[in-house]
Motif scaffolding. Sequence first.
Motif, PDB file in Angstrom:
ATOM      1  N   VAL A  46       0.845  -1.187   0.000  1.00 21.76           N
ATOM      2  CA  VAL A  46       0.000   0.000   0.000  1.00 21.76           C
ATOM      3  C   VAL A  46       0.883   1.240   0.000  1.00 21.76           C
ATOM      4  O   VAL A  46       1.888   1.303   0.699  1.00 21.76           O
ATOM      5  N   TYR A  47       0.512   2.228  -0.811  1.00 19.95           N
ATOM      6  CA  TYR A  47       1.232   3.490  -0.838  1.00 19.95           C
ATOM      7  C   TYR A  47       0.275   4.567  -1.344  1.00 19.95           C
ATOM      8  O   TYR A  47      -0.745   4.266  -1.962  1.00 19.95           O
ATOM      9  N   PRO A  48       0.566   5.844  -1.085  1.00 19.50           N
ATOM     10  CA  PRO A  48      -0.342   6.911  -1.505  1.00 19.50           C
ATOM     11  C   PRO A  48      -0.365   7.044  -3.024  1.00 19.50           C
ATOM     12  O   PRO A  48       0.673   6.950  -3.682  1.00 19.50           O
ATOM     13  N   THR A  49      -1.554   7.269  -3.566  1.00 20.25           N
ATOM     14  CA  THR A  49      -1.689   7.390  -5.016  1.00 20.25           C
ATOM     15  C   THR A  49      -2.190   8.759  -5.453  1.00 20.25           C
ATOM     16  O   THR A  49      -2.273   9.021  -6.650  1.00 20.25           O
ATOM     17  N   THR A  50      -2.527   9.623  -4.524  1.00 22.61           N
ATOM     18  CA  THR A  50      -2.949  10.982  -4.862  1.00 22.61           C
ATOM     19  C   THR A  50      -2.097  11.977  -4.095  1.00 22.61           C
ATOM     20  O   THR A  50      -1.484  11.648  -3.074  1.00 22.61           O
ATOM     21  N   LEU A  51      -2.091  13.193  -4.574  1.00 24.84           N
ATOM     22  CA  LEU A  51      -1.313  14.239  -3.921  1.00 24.84           C
ATOM     23  C   LEU A  51      -1.814  14.477  -2.504  1.00 24.84           C
ATOM     24  O   LEU A  51      -1.019  14.658  -1.569  1.00 24.84           O
ATOM     25  N   MET A  52      -3.133  14.439  -2.323  1.00 23.71           N
ATOM     26  CA  MET A  52      -3.708  14.636  -0.992  1.00 23.71           C
ATOM     27  C   MET A  52      -3.258  13.532  -0.028  1.00 23.71           C
ATOM     28  O   MET A  52      -2.920  13.815   1.125  1.00 23.71           O
ATOM     29  N   GLU A  53      -3.248  12.286  -0.501  1.00 25.28           N
ATOM     30  CA  GLU A  53      -2.796  11.173   0.338  1.00 25.28           C
ATOM     31  C   GLU A  53      -1.317  11.334   0.704  1.00 25.28           C
ATOM     32  O   GLU A  53      -0.903  10.981   1.807  1.00 25.28           O
ATOM     33  N   MET A  54      -0.523  11.867  -0.233  1.00 27.38           N
ATOM     34  CA  MET A  54       0.894  12.093   0.058  1.00 27.38           C
ATOM     35  C   MET A  54       1.056  13.118   1.167  1.00 27.38           C
ATOM     36  O   MET A  54       1.837  12.905   2.106  1.00 27.38           O
ATOM     37  N   PHE A  55       0.334  14.240   1.067  1.00 27.26           N
ATOM     38  CA  PHE A  55       0.453  15.280   2.085  1.00 27.26           C
ATOM     39  C   PHE A  55      -0.075  14.790   3.434  1.00 27.26           C
ATOM     40  O   PHE A  55       0.531  15.062   4.469  1.00 27.26           O
TER      41      PHE A  55
END
Length: 118
Positions: A46-55
């Motif tokens: 699992v890893y972030p796939t959107t910019l919002m999830e990254m932030f």
Amino acid sequence: MQEEIFTAELFVSRVLRIGVLCSGFVILVGILWFLISGDSGYPGDVYPTTLMEMFEGAVQGKPFAVMLIGLFLLILTPILRVGITVLVFVKAKDSLYIGITSLVFVILIISLLLGKVG
């Protein structure tokens, strides 16, 4: 006129240098954070796939999210360069290059917005 071109090129090169250094620093912080904690902050594959999830992940202290933000900054650096170049051509009142560079800038922004991280 020649001095204005030199000044604009110097400014653009500084922006590129600062962008690369900032993104490299953010990536390095993420890598060090990962090495110290021994955990990416996400379970399994699992890893972030959107910019919002990254932030959100970076705010929550997830090293992998911090590394991805650094990569995103690295991607933004040449896009910012094209945007600055549009402004340089506007100042120089060169309508042909304003049009060409603006088209390239719009294409880059659209591809960034339509692209997917994962």
